[in-house]
Design a protein around this motif. Structure first.
Motif, mmCIF file in Angstrom:
data_model
loop_
_atom_site.group_PDB
_atom_site.id
_atom_site.type_symbol
_atom_site.label_atom_id
_atom_site.label_comp_id
_atom_site.label_asym_id
_atom_site.label_seq_id
_atom_site.Cartn_x
_atom_site.Cartn_y
_atom_site.Cartn_z
ATOM 1 N N ILE A 41 21.846 45.769 74.921
ATOM 2 C CA ILE A 41 20.952 44.951 74.090
ATOM 3 C C ILE A 41 19.599 44.925 74.782
ATOM 4 O O ILE A 41 19.516 44.612 75.970
ATOM 5 C CB ILE A 41 21.508 43.518 73.928
ATOM 6 N N PRO A 42 18.513 45.266 74.084
ATOM 7 C CA PRO A 42 17.191 45.246 74.734
ATOM 8 C C PRO A 42 16.769 43.829 75.088
ATOM 9 O O PRO A 42 17.333 42.856 74.569
ATOM 10 C CB PRO A 42 16.270 45.843 73.667
ATOM 11 N N THR A 43 15.815 43.709 75.982
ATOM 12 C CA THR A 43 15.304 42.378 76.316
ATOM 13 C C THR A 43 14.786 41.711 75.045
ATOM 14 O O THR A 43 14.152 42.357 74.208
ATOM 15 C CB THR A 43 14.166 42.466 77.344
ATOM 16 N N PHE A 44 15.074 40.441 74.883
ATOM 17 C CA PHE A 44 14.729 39.739 73.647
ATOM 18 C C PHE A 44 14.229 38.343 73.957
ATOM 19 O O PHE A 44 14.455 37.805 75.036
ATOM 20 C CB PHE A 44 15.950 39.662 72.720
ATOM 21 N N GLU A 63 28.568 39.616 78.284
ATOM 22 C CA GLU A 63 28.002 40.439 79.356
ATOM 23 C C GLU A 63 26.740 41.184 78.917
ATOM 24 O O GLU A 63 25.738 41.183 79.643
ATOM 25 C CB GLU A 63 29.064 41.419 79.877
ATOM 26 N N PRO A 64 26.715 41.822 77.729
ATOM 27 C CA PRO A 64 25.470 42.471 77.289
ATOM 28 C C PRO A 64 24.294 41.504 77.158
ATOM 29 O O PRO A 64 23.167 41.837 77.532
ATOM 30 C CB PRO A 64 25.848 43.061 75.922
ATOM 31 N N MET A 91 19.225 39.142 79.282
ATOM 32 C CA MET A 91 18.484 37.949 79.711
ATOM 33 C C MET A 91 18.012 38.058 81.143
ATOM 34 O O MET A 91 16.949 37.558 81.500
ATOM 35 C CB MET A 91 19.339 36.695 79.506
ATOM 36 N N ARG A 92 18.784 38.737 81.971
ATOM 37 C CA ARG A 92 18.328 38.979 83.334
ATOM 38 C C ARG A 92 17.097 39.867 83.335
ATOM 39 O O ARG A 92 16.198 39.718 84.147
ATOM 40 C CB ARG A 92 19.442 39.618 84.178
ATOM 41 N N GLY A 93 17.053 40.785 82.377
ATOM 42 C CA GLY A 93 15.886 41.639 82.225
ATOM 43 C C GLY A 93 14.676 40.850 81.804
ATOM 44 O O GLY A 93 13.562 41.118 82.254
ATOM 45 N N VAL A 94 14.866 39.829 80.965
ATOM 46 C CA VAL A 94 13.764 38.961 80.519
ATOM 47 C C VAL A 94 13.201 38.186 81.692
ATOM 48 O O VAL A 94 11.992 38.067 81.864
ATOM 49 C CB VAL A 94 14.270 37.974 79.428
#
Length: 408
Positions: free
Chosen positions: A332-335, A397-398, A403-406
């Motif tokens: 899932i891309p950062t959102f 998990e995805p 969210m960690r990427g955000v």
């Protein structure tokens, strides 16, 4: 004819004016005649004047040259101004990005209200709504949108647009039960008048969310409701926050309004408190603070009426006809605002077919990705309340990775 005039030689000594020798062998008369009779002095003065005029002319030429004849310097000044402006715009962009990072990412679920229509009794319908509320709380869902499958013409000709006054659709019923269960127990009597739909809510297990505090518990934030009574010794509003004594807030509000109160660490109930946005416990303290509930007339309204600035930036549809991807491989891309949709009795396909906004479109076109979250099911059908638990666990998990990427 008169005789010709002759110029007589005047002897200065005759009048007592002695000739005084000066440097260069010149003679000097009276002191007052120096400036007029001394040609060398006159030359010196004229030279001085010429020098002064010359200096002034040179300075003027330099100024003129700077202002008119130095395009490089002008370009340099313009370049510096542009650099400053660019730097300022970059700083503003950085501030906007920082603000976006500070905002907490949200997860919304959308559910078809038609799932209630398949229940055989009010008690079973209430239990179904309770399962959805429990799943949403366990998986920290921020918003629940309940949408109808009715067409626009049906909605305009019915009272469904005001869910609080209608029993014609399962969606308003589901909205009411979900809102009731999310509300802390000590506020329900004030905020929810008696209604037939609430007859069996006492049988449901409590959500036990972090904002459902007991009387003996102290937290830095509490949910409360404004009261009619006025504070005795101060201006403001009395608020019931579920403690032995109501607290005073520093704003004047009408009664019956639900508010979030910053309690702080000081347990003195006589202190004047402040009202804060409901999102503050999440943003400041990282606490899960329940879910919001919203009604949508049809599926397209779920997206159009999004309360978040910029709307939902990633849409996921769930169906047995979706793609089969394992949870570990799903990216899932950062959102900022994610939405996961669950269909009704006939799935999201029926919701898209009955929505005029999606006329002639495939269901997959309404979402960024269309997934089958339980590909190896043993039963022919999976009920929506069951699909919610399965899917929200599948996405754990995805979503966490995204969210960690955000935050990074």
């Amino acid at each position: 004819m008169s005789p010709a005039r002759t110029q007589k030689h005047i002897n200065p000594a005759k009048f007592g004016a002695a000739a005084v020798p000066i440097a260069g062998g010149r003679k000097m008369g009276k002191k007052s005649k120096r400036s007029h009779d001394d040609p060398e002095l006159e030359l010196e003065e004229s030279e001085l004047t010429e020098r002064i005029d010359g200096d002034l002319e040179k300075k003027n030429k330099k100024k003129k040259k700077r202002s008119h004849e130095d395009p490089e310097q002008k370009v340099s000044h313009d370049g510096e101004a542009k650099k400053k402006k660019k730097k300022k715009s970059k700083e503003e962009e950085a501030n906007v990005e920082e603000k976006k990072k500070e905002e907490r990412a949200t997860v919304t679920i959308a559910i078809a209200g038609s799932i209630i229509n398949n229940t055989q009794s009010l008690e079973l319908a209430t239990r179904l709504a309770g399962q959805i509320a429990r799943a949403s709380t366990i998986f920290r869902i921020d918003e629940i949108v309940v949408f109808d499958n009715k067409s626009s013409s049906e909605i305009n000709n019915s009272s469904v647009t005001n869910p609080s006054d209608s029993n014609e659709s399962g969606a308003p019923f589901l909205v009411r039960i979900l809102k009731y269960l999310e509300t802390p127990q000590y506020l329900r009597k004030t905020l929810f008048p008696k209604h037939n739909d609430l007859r069996f809510v006492g049988m449901l297990p409590p959500l036990d969310a972090p904002h459902h505090l007991r009387k003996h518990e102290w937290e830095q934030y509490r949910e409360g409701v404004t009261l009619r009574e006025k504070p005795i010794n101060s201006e403001g509003t009395l608020v019931d926050v579920g403690l032995d004594k109501s607290v005073v807030v520093d704003q004047v509000l009408s009664p019956g309004v639900r508010v979030t109160v910053a309690m702080g660490a000081d347990r003195d109930l006589d202190l004047v408190r402040q009202i804060v946005p409901p999102s503050k416990p999440r943003e400041e303290a990282g606490m899960y603070w329940g879910y919001k509930v919203r009604y949508a007339s049809h599926l397209s309204s779920v997206f159009k009426e999004c309360p978040f600035e910029g709307g939902y930036d990633y849409l996921i549809g769930t169906s047995e006809h979706g793609l089969k991807i394992s949870s570990s491989e799903l990216k899932i891309p950062t959102f900022r605002h994610l939405l996961i949709a669950f269909g009704g009795l006939a799935g999201l396909e029926e919701s898209v077919e009955e929505d005029n906004q999606y006329k002639g479109k495939n269901v997959r076109e309404a979402f960024n990705i269309y997934l089958n979250t339980c590909p190896h099911q043993g039963s022919r059908t999976i009920r929506t309340e069951e699909a919610m638990f399965i899917s929200l666990q599948y996405f754990q998990e995805p979503i966490s990775r995204a969210m960690r990427g955000v935050e990074a």
